[in-house]
Enzyme design. Sequence first.
Site, mmCIF file in Angstrom:
data_model
loop_
_atom_site.group_PDB
_atom_site.id
_atom_site.type_symbol
_atom_site.label_atom_id
_atom_site.label_comp_id
_atom_site.label_asym_id
_atom_site.label_seq_id
_atom_site.Cartn_x
_atom_site.Cartn_y
_atom_site.Cartn_z
ATOM 1 N N LYS A 92 24.259 49.045 43.294
ATOM 2 C CA LYS A 92 25.659 49.072 42.870
ATOM 3 C C LYS A 92 25.974 50.492 42.423
ATOM 4 O O LYS A 92 25.299 51.037 41.541
ATOM 5 C CB LYS A 92 25.897 48.071 41.736
ATOM 6 C CG LYS A 92 27.366 47.883 41.370
ATOM 7 C CD LYS A 92 27.549 46.664 40.482
ATOM 8 C CE LYS A 92 29.022 46.391 40.207
ATOM 9 N NZ LYS A 92 29.230 45.115 39.495
ATOM 10 N N SER B 150 30.184 48.979 34.953
ATOM 11 C CA SER B 150 30.800 49.194 33.644
ATOM 12 C C SER B 150 30.725 47.932 32.788
ATOM 13 O O SER B 150 30.374 46.861 33.261
ATOM 14 C CB SER B 150 32.253 49.654 33.818
ATOM 15 O OG SER B 150 32.962 48.771 34.662
ATOM 16 N N LYS C 134 30.818 37.830 42.279
ATOM 17 C CA LYS C 134 30.061 38.672 43.213
ATOM 18 C C LYS C 134 28.602 38.801 42.818
ATOM 19 O O LYS C 134 27.701 38.680 43.652
ATOM 20 C CB LYS C 134 30.668 40.083 43.299
ATOM 21 C CG LYS C 134 32.044 40.176 43.878
ATOM 22 C CD LYS C 134 32.477 41.620 44.070
ATOM 23 C CE LYS C 134 32.313 42.488 42.861
ATOM 24 N NZ LYS C 134 33.125 42.044 41.703
ATOM 25 N N TYR D 40 26.792 36.877 40.825
ATOM 26 C CA TYR D 40 26.144 35.563 40.931
ATOM 27 C C TYR D 40 25.733 35.287 42.367
ATOM 28 O O TYR D 40 24.574 34.919 42.643
ATOM 29 C CB TYR D 40 27.135 34.514 40.427
ATOM 30 C CG TYR D 40 26.711 33.075 40.593
ATOM 31 C CD1 TYR D 40 25.483 32.606 40.132
ATOM 32 C CD2 TYR D 40 27.575 32.153 41.187
ATOM 33 C CE1 TYR D 40 25.127 31.273 40.268
ATOM 34 C CE2 TYR D 40 27.230 30.815 41.325
ATOM 35 C CZ TYR D 40 26.006 30.384 40.861
ATOM 36 O OH TYR D 40 25.661 29.063 40.995
ATOM 37 N N ASP E 293 35.490 39.229 38.395
ATOM 38 C CA ASP E 293 34.989 37.952 37.862
ATOM 39 C C ASP E 293 35.138 36.772 38.822
ATOM 40 O O ASP E 293 35.306 35.628 38.390
ATOM 41 C CB ASP E 293 35.675 37.615 36.526
ATOM 42 C CG ASP E 293 35.285 38.576 35.415
ATOM 43 O OD1 ASP E 293 34.165 39.104 35.467
ATOM 44 O OD2 ASP E 293 36.109 38.799 34.508
ATOM 45 N N GLU F 115 26.559 45.923 46.080
ATOM 46 C CA GLU F 115 27.667 45.175 45.478
ATOM 47 C C GLU F 115 28.741 46.138 44.999
ATOM 48 O O GLU F 115 28.450 47.176 44.399
ATOM 49 C CB GLU F 115 27.162 44.342 44.288
ATOM 50 C CG GLU F 115 28.260 43.523 43.629
ATOM 51 C CD GLU F 115 27.844 42.912 42.298
ATOM 52 O OE1 GLU F 115 28.734 42.397 41.596
ATOM 53 O OE2 GLU F 115 26.652 42.959 41.962
ATOM 54 N N GLY F 116 29.994 45.789 45.243
ATOM 55 C CA GLY F 116 31.102 46.599 44.771
ATOM 56 C C GLY F 116 31.462 46.293 43.331
ATOM 57 O O GLY F 116 30.934 45.374 42.705
#
Length: 232
Positions: A38, A42, A16, A18, A13, A117-118
């Site tokens: 990605k 989840s 990332k 955004y 949060d 993205e992670g």
Amino acid sequence: MSKNLFITGTGTDVGKTYITGLILKKFRERGQKAAYYKAAMSGNERRADGALIPGDALYVQSVSGISQPLEEMCPYVYETAASPHLAARMEGNPVDMERVLEGFDRLCETYDYVTAEGSGGILCPLRFDGQKLQLEDFINARGLGCLIVADAGLGAINAAVLTVEYMKARQIPVRGIIFNHYEEGNPLHEDNRFICESMTGIKVLSCVRDGDTDLDMPFELLESLYAEEAAG
């Protein structure tokens, strides 16, 4: 082949998704053929028909305006709001690295730029059962350079420096840092930027304020962060 970049964060949060949306928007506005990826996502909601909605992918698609189909963006989508390794275990659908890499490689053959993205921070596991899969396994398998997203506020120094030092120790290339929730004139935020750069030797390339709809970074600088695969 495409040029690629991996977006990680100093934790969950920090923004990332955004920031990734703003990055893809910049490529779209330049007329570049760019894609989002990605490995595992989840904490997703279901449609009325029961199908899972890949929330992060949908957000990036809507913010950036890219036309890439959602089904290309994420091979593993979970409902459980937990680390992917736990969500996968609870839902009986473990991450398979070969499937993750196949999906990524297909995008690399079709698009000019792929932004991966992670999940969570750099240490967030993808799988932790009979097999152990980390985000760095995916990063290393395709020789990806990384951009770190950090919250500009209290705790930024510890979170950013530890993340950078971990990645350096694992020989994961760090291209730069982006501060999110940044407030111009806030002495804490400005000092965090100075200290993080001084302690890591890594530049803060952009400072994103709440509500920003564009990434304040020259396109030429952004494009220079992307590189072709170094391994595969």
